[in-house]
Design a protein around this motif. Sequence first.
Motif, PDB file in Angstrom:
ATOM      1  N   ASP A 125       0.811  -1.226   0.000  1.00 22.81           N
ATOM      2  CA  ASP A 125       0.000   0.000   0.000  1.00 22.81           C
ATOM      3  C   ASP A 125       0.846   1.277   0.000  1.00 22.81           C
ATOM      4  O   ASP A 125       0.303   2.384   0.036  1.00 22.81           O
ATOM      5  CB  ASP A 125      -0.960   0.009   1.206  1.00 22.81           C
ATOM      6  N   ASN A 126       2.169   1.149  -0.057  1.00 25.02           N
ATOM      7  CA  ASN A 126       3.033   2.332  -0.111  1.00 25.02           C
ATOM      8  C   ASN A 126       3.130   2.867  -1.532  1.00 25.02           C
ATOM      9  O   ASN A 126       3.027   2.115  -2.509  1.00 25.02           O
ATOM     10  CB  ASN A 126       4.434   1.991   0.400  1.00 25.02           C
ATOM     11  N   ASP A 127       3.351   4.182  -1.628  1.00 23.82           N
ATOM     12  CA  ASP A 127       3.473   4.844  -2.929  1.00 23.82           C
ATOM     13  C   ASP A 127       4.893   4.627  -3.489  1.00 23.82           C
ATOM     14  O   ASP A 127       5.886   4.918  -2.817  1.00 23.82           O
ATOM     15  CB  ASP A 127       3.184   6.332  -2.789  1.00 23.82           C
ATOM     16  N   GLU A 144       6.560   6.134  -5.931  1.00 21.67           N
ATOM     17  CA  GLU A 144       7.346   7.356  -6.141  1.00 21.67           C
ATOM     18  C   GLU A 144       7.860   7.931  -4.835  1.00 21.67           C
ATOM     19  O   GLU A 144       8.963   8.473  -4.770  1.00 21.67           O
ATOM     20  CB  GLU A 144       6.516   8.405  -6.896  1.00 21.67           C
ATOM     21  N   GLU A 145       7.053   7.816  -3.772  1.00 19.04           N
ATOM     22  CA  GLU A 145       7.492   8.311  -2.474  1.00 19.04           C
ATOM     23  C   GLU A 145       8.718   7.513  -1.996  1.00 19.04           C
ATOM     24  O   GLU A 145       9.701   8.099  -1.516  1.00 19.04           O
ATOM     25  CB  GLU A 145       6.367   8.190  -1.450  1.00 19.04           C
TER      26      GLU A 145
END
Length: 275
Positions: free
Chosen positions: A184-186, A188-189
Amino acid sequence: MNRFLDFLEIALPFTESFFLLLLKAGFIFVVGLFLAHFARKKIAKVISKKDEILGNFTSQVASIAILIITIVTILANLGVQIGSILAVLGTAGVAIALALKDSLSSIAGGIILIVLRPFRKNDTIELGSITGNVEGINLFNTMIRMPDDKLAILPNRNVVNANIINCTDSHKRRIEWVFGVKYDNDIEEIRNIIKDVIAKMDKVDLSIAPFIGVTDFGQNSLNFTIRIWAKLQDNVFGIRSELIENTKIALDKKNIQIPPQKLDITILSQIKDEK
């Protein structure tokens, strides 16, 4: 008494001749030893200025060659026919070659290593499961100092027939590390966090663009691969450790967790029940 004098008259010339031969042979032997020692020391000193391994190997060969010539010369002066010596050496050489074929192949391997020069003194090489710094090549073996300071002595025949990886042929090295984050992490981040971590590491060679990207869908994590370059002189192992530590600190500040490895208990229970 007359018989004793007659014996002395016959024996003295022979004894005198015999001792002269021994004296001459001894003189040749001493000179041969001196020349062998001098040649070994001098050749090693001259050639080692450019290449220590070549100097050491060449000096050994020259020293042994001088000793062989010395022995042949002594036998010739003692009255042994050179032709007979060569015939005996030829016959013995075949038997010796068969008995010492492994040792002779190691000598041939040493010559090949000296001619082809796949590595030099102090180069870090990999030979199968052995990794270390080259300390020298002798007539029969190659010496490698391993990271834990153990000395590996390998027959030249094994070295020349192995897949040799020279780790110091280039002054730089690529560092690769794979880690996972929750799905669930982005993406690009995560990529921007890693870019910021790398930018703050002063020993990373930024002349080669780092690679940061998703390379696998793990069982419970999205796996990123990081590839950066660094100079060997800057301690590649330490830079990799710094990258891992700084990445963990940066992810913790953003409350991004690295999921632990999960063990499928259900499958293990099925296997246990089947047994």
